[in-house]
Design an enzyme around this catalytic site. Structure first.
Site, PDB file in Angstrom:
ATOM      1  CD  GLU A  94      50.079  -0.984  41.804  1.00 56.57           C
ATOM      2  OE1 GLU A  94      49.035  -0.886  42.507  1.00 56.57           O
ATOM      3  OE2 GLU A  94      50.135  -1.702  40.783  1.00 56.57           O
ATOM      4  CG  HIS A 111      49.796   0.716  29.647  1.00 57.48           C
ATOM      5  ND1 HIS A 111      48.433   0.620  29.618  1.00 57.48           N
ATOM      6  CD2 HIS A 111      50.235  -0.406  30.266  1.00 57.48           C
ATOM      7  CE1 HIS A 111      48.055  -0.513  30.190  1.00 57.48           C
ATOM      8  NE2 HIS A 111      49.128  -1.155  30.593  1.00 57.48           N
TER       9      HIS A 111
END
Ligand SMILES: Cc1ncc(C[n+]2csc(CCOP(=O)(O)OP(=O)(O)O)c2C)c(N)n1
Lengths: 366, 331
Positions: free
Chosen positions: B65, B134
């Site tokens: 990322e 998540h």
């Protein structure tokens, strides 16, 4: 141009002996030991010498100004001139540089006005020059982050069919950061036209290289990314220039990235606020001062009868001129407008910042 | 340009159409991230885009990322408009340094000489039964960072319109997509233009109390208002849409009318975005307030596992209960 490359990387480990073309005594290294590189022409070597000598004079001046309190801080690159200048001279004007705080002499050599260049270290504004005009990004302080910018820029240029390369400097300490790894890997996968110059000056502030890695050399990492890696004597400007020229050429041609480790030494303290006596001996420093990159090239040029008194005079004069211009730029007190604090946070004006700007203005008027 | 008759579409489809139209319209728009290519993203927001526009416009990047955002900085410096995806909220954290130290600061550091027109898409928040990591709500990290613009749509029309505007913006935008609303449908004709970034919207008028919500909690607030009717409590609901910049005017006007307000969000309460809302509304509208501003939010705990998330998320019942037991009369 596509990011979807099918070529199988064929890279090996770099030679464990740093590549050099001119040895410590200023003698040309025999051809068989040059690892396939050639000594650059004398005119190029003279220009390398000239730029390094001017950079040295300038760097010394900025350190002196910092001691006098004219700058808040200055990370000197004294002793690292071969890496810095050898790299810059291998770049074209179209190539982009993504530097760190260490690399001011490279920026000066790239033509950035010292007054603009030193705005950050003087404490006026974070970054003082127009990156687009000089094709030189801001000096990154968060270590290794700039390496990803270099890869992104290079990839965008490649997608756009522009044949340029980007260069980024990474310190030996910064080579342990995740962003270094991610930048190497993205560059490898995307075959980005980026050349990574790992300036191994053997210290990250106080921490020696042995505490950063178990690898034989930092260039050894290249093979893991499918990228060619070179291990270069970073005090030999001829070698740095030769390797960088080839790597840049390769990148511009579309053949992808290269990692170039330049072994050198940080002669000065990390910055003016550092105390190197706590972590290294004067003897160590003396050994490396004896391997000075400028003296080495000077000896070679003298042996070739390539450095006249007129040359020396011109170089000294130019160095003094740069130093004087910098003294002058740093002695004038900058006129800072606190309203600028709000001017550039966003492109689109923000009501809340307009409010805060008016608040500060009113405070000033009280 | 996607032109459709008014028909029910999901937020995922609206975002997909926005990306498609932006890529088609502007050759500098590129989309990359993890699994955004042939798979179309784990939420299918980039579905079909690579097939339509090719691998030089939409591609799968290496899985890192910081690398995704850091390279996007370089691309934006070149003049591209990258739209990058962080696969889930919590997986944007490896990119935190790039976002906070570079994306947010470049324009300021360079005195306005280098803008970074880029969009960082973050599927956000919970309510989908996701296992740990998540379901985070990371908005407060971004809204606390000067230099960033942070938006979060609650419905397909806004999702389309805000995405188009975010991609056109010369400022970097953190685009938070509420995962639990991806499959919610709304009748929309495309293309659609709704209120611009920086504007909140009164999505239901009321007179007794203002519920300030964004992203996934807008639906919760609307449901609450519906249920409150039975109890003759008239609730006004504001969809913030844009967290930074914040629309003080719309929120202020509503609070001046109702005299009472509560902020609803999924993120933990302490140091959360609701604290900012409560503080700034109080500073501006104290005279009009009949009660302290309430925060009805997630608890100050790590996001729970799927079988326990129902206890964590603010529900209409919890909101109604909070309103009922809220002491705002002077003793
Ligand atoms: C991400 C990050 N961590 C820590 C620091 C603090 N810091 C500044 S310079 C430095 C040492 C860097 O050493 P190296 O990469 O070898 O470069 P050099 O300073 O020797 O040129 C450290 C730890 C920083 N700037 N950024």
């Amino acid at each position: 141009m596509s990011l979807n490359v099918e070529t199988k990387p064929t890279v090996g480990l770099p030679d464990p002996e740093p590549l050099r073309l001119i040895d410590d005594e200023g003698r040309a290294v025999r051809s068989s030991a040059r690892q396939g590189f050639e000594l650059p022409p004398v005119a190029t070597l003279k220009e390398l010498y000239r730029r390094m000598a001017i950079a040295r004079r300038w760097d010394t001046q900025v350190t002196a100004l910092t001691r006098q309190g004219r700058l808040a801080t200055y990370p000197s690159a004294l002793g690292q001139e071969a890496c810095e200048i050898g790299t810059v001279l291998a770049m074209t004007e179209q190539d982009w540089l993504f530097p760190t705080y260490r690399d001011s002499i490279a920026l000066m050599t790239r033509g950035i006005d010292p007054g603009e260049l030193l705005q950050g270290f003087r404490g006026d504004w974070h970054s003082g020059w127009d990156p687009k005009k000089h094709r030189t990004s801001v000096q990154a302080t968060p270590l290794a982050t700039q390496a990803l910018h270099a890869v992104g820029y290079a990839t965008a240029a490649k997608l756009n069919g522009e044949r340029i390369a980007t260069v980024t400097f990474i310190g030996d300490g910064a080579s342990s950061e995740g962003d270094t790894h991610e930048a190497f890997n993205f560059a490898g996968v995307w075959q980005a036209p980026t050349v990574f110059v790992v300036q191994n000056n053997q210290f990250a502030i106080s921490v020696p290289l042995s505490k950063q890695t178990r690898a034989r050399t930092l260039a050894d990492r290249a093979i893991g990314y499918g990228i060619p890696g070179y291990y270069v004597d970073g005090n030999d400007a001829a070698a740095v220039y030769a390797v960088m020229s080839r790597a840049m050429e390769r990148a511009r041609r579309g053949d992808g990235p290269t990692i170039v480790e330049c072994l050198t030494y940080r002669v000065e303290a990390h910055t003016n606020s550092d105390d190197p006596t706590r972590y290294r001996t004067a003897d160590d420093v003396a050994i490396w001062k004896g391997k000075d990159p400028i003296e080495r090239l000077e000896r070679y040029l003298v042996s070739q009868d390539a450095l006249s008194d007129a040359d020396r005079d011109e170089i000294t004069a130019e160095g003094e001129r740069k130093a004087a211009a910098t003294r002058e730029a740093m002695s004038a007190e900058p006129v800072l407008d606190p309203m600028d604090l709000f001017a550039h946070v966003y492109v689109n004006e923000r009501p809340s910042l307009v409010e805060q700007r008016e608040f500060l203005k009113a405070e000033g008027n009280r | 340009m996607t032109t459709t008759e008014a028909k029910p579409i999901t937020m995922a489809a609206a975002l997909n159409a926005a990306l498609r139209d932006a890529i088609a319209e502007d050759p500098t728009v590129v989309v990359y991230g993890e699994d955004v290519g042939p798979l179309g993203g784990v939420f299918r927001v980039t579905d079909g885009l690579q097939a339509e526009f090719g691998e030089n416009r939409v591609w799968d990047s290496p899985l890192a990322e910081s690398g995704i955002v850091g390279t996007a900085v370089g691309m934006a410096m070149y003049g591209m408009r990258p739209v990058v995806e962080m696969q889930f909220d919590a997986f944007s954290y490896p990119a935190f340094e790039q976002i906070v130290s570079h994306v947010a600061k470049m324009h300021n550091r360079t005195k306005g000489r280098v803008a970074l027109p880029m969009v960082i898409r973050i599927p956000a928040s919970g309510g989908i039964g996701g296992v740990e990591h998540h379901s985070d709500s990371s908005e407060a990290y971004w809204t606390h960072t000067p230099g960033l613009t942070v938006v979060m749509p609650s419905n397909p029309a806004d999702a389309y319109s805000l995405m188009r505007e975010a991609i056109r913006s010369d400022d970097p935008v953190i685009f938070m997509e509420p995962k639990s609303r991806y499959w919610s449908k709304q009748e929309v004709a495309l293309p659609v233009t709704t209120e611009p970034i920086g504007t909140a919207k009164v999505v239901r008028e009321g007179t007794d109390v203002t519920l300030i919500a964004y992203g996934p909690t807008v639906a919760t607030a609307l449901e609450t208002a519906e249920m409150a009717e039975a109890e003759e409590l008239s609730i006004e609901v504001i969809d913030l849409r844009s967290l930074s910049p914040f629309d003080d005017a719309t929120v202020g006007a509503s609070v001046r009318k109702t005299s009472r307000a509560a902020v609803i969000h999924e993120a933990a309460q302490f140091g959360g975005f609701g604290a900012e809302v409560a503080a700034r509304v109080t500073e501006r509208e104290f005279y009009h307030l009949a009660a302290p501003i309430l925060r009805i939010t997630g608890f100050d705990i790590p996001y729970p596992s799927p079988k326990l998330e129902e206890y964590y998320l603010p529900t209409p019942e919890r909101i109604l209960n909070a309103l009922a037991t809220w002491e705002w009369e002077l003793p």
